[in-house]
Design an enzyme around this catalytic site. Structure first.
Site, PDB file in Angstrom:
ATOM      1  N   SER A  97       0.831  -1.208   0.000  1.00  0.00           N
ATOM      2  CA  SER A  97       0.000   0.000   0.000  1.00  0.00           C
ATOM      3  C   SER A  97       0.867   1.260   0.000  1.00  0.00           C
ATOM      4  CB  SER A  97      -0.993   0.000   1.164  1.00  0.00           C
ATOM      5  OG  SER A  97      -0.311   0.117   2.384  1.00  0.00           O
ATOM      6  N   ASP A 140       6.939   3.047   6.333  1.00  0.00           N
ATOM      7  CA  ASP A 140       6.810   2.373   5.032  1.00  0.00           C
ATOM      8  C   ASP A 140       6.918   3.377   3.882  1.00  0.00           C
ATOM      9  OD1 ASP A 140       6.208   0.236   6.650  1.00  0.00           O
ATOM     10  OD2 ASP A 140       4.476  -0.442   5.495  1.00  0.00           O
TER      11      ASP A 140
END
Ligand code: PMV
Length: 317
Positions: A97, A140
């Site tokens: 994602s 991330d």
């Protein structure tokens, strides 16, 4: 000729510090050689429609695209086709994602002729990640944006510290990834499970999180010294602490115990999973064939990985 833009972004693995990073502890995180590609093509159509093509089921691409239009204050004059093509397994701890959020942001920056400003791109991708994860640490999207290895720490919502790490160790090529199956839970749900535990027993969970912080520092030293034994020990300790946080499924634990019995070590990397699959395991053995042999028995997809790869980049059409 109609306009076309192509961008690729890497997946990531967390070497140490997942979950603890949500509570302000540091993590070591690296970009990997599996990438996701976003292509934007302007179509010769009088309608200003948007056509999306993506394997991810959550609508993150559409959400992200519209959010970026709004942030940039720029809207396409013609119809757009936006396609995602990815080598990164979805929802399994490899940052699919984040790669999507960073890649679509960069692609739209390029499409609207904006300067490719990584700081801005990273900030927007973080906002998109919030839809997916609720309260992400931001690690991330940061490593996907900048690439390499990072020491990352979210001090506060508006101050996130990170520094590139340079490891010269050839030990990094000895890591193997094992796919234990896509977790039934989302990252947001796994973060909520830890939060629930934290609210029930703050003292105990804080001890675990402090333990993870200590292991993350040991991991940094182990890599600097390129010491196989220390690297394996840090992974093992990290996994034990993650198990105490209840983010590892019985199935994943069984595989990890077998790897340990054969002289290796392994940990979940990312949010984990409680019921069946726990996503990707990061495994280490001085002889990686031992791991391949073991996982063959379980028919688990197992692959070599390259770490410290390049962050988001514009590709040639
Ligand atoms: O499973 P992933 O790749 O979404 O990684 C999540 C890592 C966590 O520390 C659990 C959450 C976060 O936002 O850092």
């Amino acid at each position: 000729m109609s306009k076309k833009v192509k961008v690729s972004a890497p997946g990531k693995i967390i070497l140490s510090g997942e979950h603890a990073v949500v509570y302000g502890k540091p993590e070591i995180i690296g970009a990997i050689n599996q990438r996701l590609e976003v292509t934007i093509k302007e179509l010769e159509s009088s309608t200003k429609s948007l056509i999306f093509s993506s394997q991810e089921p959550s609508g993150l691409l559409e959400f992200g695209t519209k959010k970026i239009f709004k942030i940039l204050g720029k809207y396409p004059k013609k119809a757009l086709e936006i396609c995602v093509d990815s080598e990164i397994p979805i929802g399994s701890g490899l940052g699919s994602s984040a790669a999507l959020a960073v890649a679509i942001t960069t692609a739209l920056f390029k499409f609207f002729n904006q300067t490719i400003d990584r700081k801005k791109i990273n900030e927007i991708a973080y906002e998109i990640e919030k839809r997916q994860h609720g309260t992400p640490s931001g690690g991330d999207n940061t490593v996907v944006t900048y690439g390499g290895f990072l020491w990352y720490r979210k001090e506060t919502e508006s101050f996130k510290f990170f520094k590139p790490l340079r490891f010269s160790s050839d030990k990094l090529s000895e890591f193997v990834l094992i796919n234990t199956g896509r977790p039934m839970e989302t990252t947001g749900e796994m973060v909520a499970i830890v939060k629930y535990l934290y609210n029930r027993n703050k003292k105990r969970v804080e001890e675990i999180l402090n333990g993870i912080e200590e292991v993350t520092r040991q991991m940094l030293i182990a890599f600097d010294q390129a010491e196989t034994k220390k690297i394996m020990l840090a992974i093992k300790k990290n996994e034990q602490l993650l198990e105490k946080l209840e983010v590892v499924s019985p199935f994943a634990k069984r595989i990890i115990r077998e790897i340990e019995k054969k002289g290796g070590s392994a940990k979940i990397c990312g949010a984990g999973g409680k019921r069946k699959g726990s996503g990707i395991l990061l495994a280490f053995h001085p002889k990686k064939e031992v791991i391949f042999k073991l996982t063959e028995k379980w028919s688990l997809p197992t692959f070599e990985v390259k770490l410290g790869e390049e962050g988001v980049k514009i590709e040639k059409n």
